[in-house]
Design a protein around this motif. Structure first.
Motif: not given
Length: 421
Positions: A374-396
């Motif tokens: 069950n994909m209960s929701g999509r991850g657009d809302k988490d970009l502020f959480i996942t971006n610092p993990v996956f691409r920290k310098e570019k996000w900063i």
């Protein structure tokens, strides 16, 4: 539905006398309208035309091939209007409240998806909306806060306690006790005092009923169904049509956080600090100390860090019908990456816990069997959480540049001035 608000020894209605009248009124209305043809027809129309039901059951061919073993199917609740399963319950309760003559809706929210769904439902149905949200969650889920406000809701940051979902529930309950003549509390998960666990399960069971029909139409042989579990609204709705059957396996993925230690996770069924208790009006399993006080929780997912679990899920877990597993933050992040890169599907952080559990399970099952996630929701809302993990310098760099743009853009200042006049 439970006859007395209990599921085995869990559930109930442990509330102050002032709360009994609104709860009794709610149960009476719910029992009536769930048998009312006009109400059910209106609800079905809204589900079809506004929510976008039914949502797809997607076969994931690349994930199936890479993982080996069972076929992977994904129930795409993230394609429902507002981006998650939460709208199913929000619309149902708001429509019920309107039939009851209520004009004001209050809600609690953690990750923000329930708040967004409730705000949208209120905008659709012409109801006033106030959403209580822990101050910590307000900070880490600003995109959802902005969306709620755009729908016309008032978002109230809760600064007491741990400033997360537990405290938002407390504030919403206090508001409801004071204003229940005009107000309905749209509780967002399958917990709280009776009749809320029954109400939320019933409105969310549309997910599981669709899955059962979709799998029958396609001759899918289900070995296991996997859902993330915080309070439990998506999981209990997903599992509902299968609860009284011996198969398939029902698997709940809890927030394992960063480890098994106290304060490092939110594992109520698998954690070593889990105890039975009565908290916020119902009996279930909670993360409590020896004095019955709530312990701190931790999860990268704002929607899975509640200290307790819905009473029906607790009973089904203790009886063995539902198997629970703890998924670490890192495993959930790995699952987000895996399904995004290989299927073009962006899981919400919460839903990724279910994806991670399925990734572990798939290689152990035969190729002619299926796992439904069950994909209960999509991850657009988490970009502020996942971006610092996956691409920290570019996000900063992006945030810095964006801040400067907002500060210095005359177009933005002019638009803001026009809007606020």
């Amino acid at each position: 539905m439970s006859d007395d608000g209990f599921f085995g020894k869990y559930g109930g209605k442990y509330v102050a006398e002032i709360m009994r009248r609104p709860l009794d009124e709610l149960k009476e209305a719910f029992d009536f309208y769930m048998k009312d043809k006009d109400f059910l027809e209106e609800l079905d129309t809204i589900r079809r035309d506004y929510i976008g039901r039914e949502t797809p059951l997607y076969f994931a061919p690349t994930a199936t091939k890479l993982l080996g073993g069972a076929q992977i199917y994904i129930k795409l609740e993230g394609l429902a209007n507002t981006g998650a399963h939460k709208i199913n319950n929000a619309i149902g309760q708001c429509l019920l409240a309107k039939r009851m003559g209520k004009t004001r809706i209050i809600a609690e929210t953690g990750a923000g998806q329930h708040g967004v769904a409730t705000a949208a439902a209120c905008a659709k149905l012409g109801l006033e909306c106030v959403v209580y949200m822990g101050e910590v969650d307000v900070r880490r889920q600003q995109p959802n806060v902005a969306t709620m406000e755009l729908y016309g809701a008032k978002v109230v940051p809760v600064t007491s306690g741990s400033r997360t979902l537990k405290d938002a529930v407390n504030e919403a309950m206090r508001d409801w006790a004071t204003n229940f003549e005009t107000t309905h509390y749209v509780l967002g998960s399958a917990l709280g005092p009776a009749p809320f666990p029954d109400i939320v399960r019933e409105f969310q069971s549309v997910i599981g009923r669709e899955v059962k029909r979709q799998c029958a139409e396609r001759n899918v042989d289900i070995a296991a169904m996997v859902a993330c579990v915080g309070g439990g609204s998506n999981s209990i709705g997903f599992f509902e049509p299968f609860i009284n059957e011996k198969s398939p396996r029902l698997i709940g993925a809890e927030a394992g956080g960063i480890g098994p230690g106290v304060g490092e996770n939110a594992s109520r069924m698998t954690g070593n600090a889990s105890r039975e208790g009565i908290v916020q009006g119902f009996k279930s399993r909670f993360l409590l100390d020896e004095d019955g006080q709530s312990l701190p929780t931790r999860s990268i997912s704002a929607g899975l860090d509640y200290m307790g679990i819905g009473p029906q899920l607790a009973e089904l877990g203790m009886s063995g019908r539902i198997e629970f597993t703890a998924i670490l933050d890192k495993e959930a992040l790995d699952a987000i990456n895996f399904f995004a890169r290989n299927e073009g599907i962006l899981f919400a952080m919460e839903s990724a816990h279910a994806g991670a559990a399925a990734m572990k399970l798939a290689p152990t099952l035969p190729k002619d069997k299926a796992i439904i996630i069950n994909m209960s929701g999509r991850g657009d809302k988490d970009l502020f959480i996942t971006n610092p993990v996956f691409r920290k310098e570019k996000w900063i760099d992006f945030l810095g540049a964006e801040l400067e743009r907002v500060k210095n853009s005359t177009d933005i200042h002019d638009a803001a001035s026009m809007f606020n006049k």
